[in-house]
Design an enzyme around this catalytic site. Sequence first.
Site, mmCIF file in Angstrom:
data_model
loop_
_atom_site.group_PDB
_atom_site.id
_atom_site.type_symbol
_atom_site.label_atom_id
_atom_site.label_comp_id
_atom_site.label_asym_id
_atom_site.label_seq_id
_atom_site.Cartn_x
_atom_site.Cartn_y
_atom_site.Cartn_z
ATOM 1 N N GLN A 2 0.845 -1.198 0.000
ATOM 2 C CA GLN A 2 0.000 0.000 0.000
ATOM 3 C C GLN A 2 0.879 1.246 0.000
ATOM 4 O O GLN A 2 1.786 1.375 0.808
ATOM 5 C CB GLN A 2 -0.896 -0.012 1.239
ATOM 6 C CG GLN A 2 -1.772 1.231 1.372
ATOM 7 C CD GLN A 2 -2.772 1.092 2.508
ATOM 8 O OE1 GLN A 2 -3.935 0.834 2.297
ATOM 9 N NE2 GLN A 2 -2.313 1.260 3.736
ATOM 10 N N ASP A 32 -19.468 15.912 -6.466
ATOM 11 C CA ASP A 32 -18.493 15.876 -7.551
ATOM 12 C C ASP A 32 -19.059 15.161 -8.784
ATOM 13 O O ASP A 32 -20.253 15.255 -9.038
ATOM 14 C CB ASP A 32 -17.224 15.165 -7.026
ATOM 15 C CG ASP A 32 -15.935 15.706 -7.630
ATOM 16 O OD1 ASP A 32 -15.758 15.563 -8.856
ATOM 17 O OD2 ASP A 32 -15.105 16.251 -6.876
ATOM 18 N N HIS A 63 -12.564 12.615 -11.792
ATOM 19 C CA HIS A 63 -12.302 13.644 -10.778
ATOM 20 C C HIS A 63 -12.841 13.237 -9.406
ATOM 21 O O HIS A 63 -12.120 13.263 -8.404
ATOM 22 C CB HIS A 63 -12.919 14.961 -11.252
ATOM 23 C CG HIS A 63 -12.552 16.166 -10.460
ATOM 24 N ND1 HIS A 63 -13.267 16.580 -9.353
ATOM 25 C CD2 HIS A 63 -11.563 17.081 -10.625
ATOM 26 C CE1 HIS A 63 -12.728 17.692 -8.878
ATOM 27 N NE2 HIS A 63 -11.686 18.019 -9.629
ATOM 28 N N VAL A 80 -3.672 2.794 -2.383
ATOM 29 C CA VAL A 80 -3.245 3.970 -1.625
ATOM 30 C C VAL A 80 -3.996 4.036 -0.298
ATOM 31 O O VAL A 80 -4.950 3.291 -0.081
ATOM 32 C CB VAL A 80 -3.483 5.284 -2.413
ATOM 33 C CG1 VAL A 80 -2.622 5.333 -3.662
ATOM 34 C CG2 VAL A 80 -4.949 5.465 -2.756
ATOM 35 N N ALA A 168 -16.427 28.389 -2.350
ATOM 36 C CA ALA A 168 -15.359 28.565 -1.354
ATOM 37 C C ALA A 168 -15.362 29.949 -0.710
ATOM 38 O O ALA A 168 -15.013 30.112 0.453
ATOM 39 C CB ALA A 168 -13.999 28.302 -1.997
ATOM 40 N N TYR A 170 -17.767 31.829 0.204
ATOM 41 C CA TYR A 170 -18.790 32.106 1.218
ATOM 42 C C TYR A 170 -18.253 31.870 2.626
ATOM 43 O O TYR A 170 -17.433 30.987 2.859
ATOM 44 C CB TYR A 170 -20.029 31.240 0.982
ATOM 45 C CG TYR A 170 -20.788 31.588 -0.268
ATOM 46 C CD1 TYR A 170 -21.203 32.898 -0.513
ATOM 47 C CD2 TYR A 170 -21.093 30.620 -1.215
ATOM 48 C CE1 TYR A 170 -21.903 33.223 -1.668
ATOM 49 C CE2 TYR A 170 -21.795 30.937 -2.374
ATOM 50 C CZ TYR A 170 -22.194 32.240 -2.593
ATOM 51 O OH TYR A 170 -22.882 32.558 -3.728
ATOM 52 N N SER A 220 -8.573 21.142 -6.068
ATOM 53 C CA SER A 220 -9.498 20.004 -5.954
ATOM 54 C C SER A 220 -8.893 18.862 -5.164
ATOM 55 O O SER A 220 -9.612 18.097 -4.515
ATOM 56 C CB SER A 220 -9.864 19.464 -7.340
ATOM 57 O OG SER A 220 -10.839 20.242 -7.959
#
Length: 274
Positions: A2, A32, A63, A80, A168, A170, A220
């Site tokens: 891993q 997303d 994404h 991962v 973002a 706000y 992102s």
Amino acid sequence: AQTVPYGIPLIKADKVQAQGYKGANVKVGIIDTGIAASHTDLKVVGGASFVSGESYNTDGNGHGTHVAGTVAALDNTTGVLGVAPNVSLYAIKVLNSSGSGTYSAIVSGIEWATQNGLDVINMSLGGPSGSTALKQAVDKAYASGIVVVAAAGNSGSSGSQNTIGYPAKYDSVIAVGAVDSNKNRASFSSVGAELEVMAPGVSVYSTYPSNTYTSLNGTSMASPHVAGAAALILSKYPTLSASQVRNRLSSTATNLGDSFYYGKGLINVEAAAQ
């Protein structure tokens, strides 16, 4: 074997995981392009799609699957490792396979998260202008107890003008900028007064559709490090309010310089979860 992406130790998530806190019982929504739920390194427990003809548990773009892995890739000896591998992961699809969508779909996704009692939402998305409905949706989510995290944007400093995107920008949203493995601000990372914290967003290695892995750049990629960090804090201290979690993250961040460019600095989730 891993792989542990560099961002995990950089934000000290490894230290919190070693204490036994990995996000269990914390509900995290990835707003997303959907999530490829068939990926062996991800476990999607639910979700909703606001893109017609597409289900939440597929991702024709990649994404959303990549963002999801940074939060929640399983601790399972392969692939991962995510920041908070034991969270309950929800796929809220508001962007199509091209990666584009409408504010109305995003609003519907935020409302779904609020109605379904999620604890943290990540929005690695944004636009140059806001909308009344979008502001109302994030404000209501935050008021209901959700930690709302979003990518600051990839518009750079543009001659030191404010380039933070919406949602973002706000007040109710944590705006996250990107640094590299050396803690230097990424040249693309948006700047402005609303920038709150920084997280790894350059060459971030994570899950990708068709059961693969890849490295991507962007705010992102930084945002889900913060969403995952919030989940770690909540798994250790389940009774904290959204504002308390947010304050812990910002007040314990490592100062990297001018707040217009770095916010409060790089998150340190070990300190935030003391």
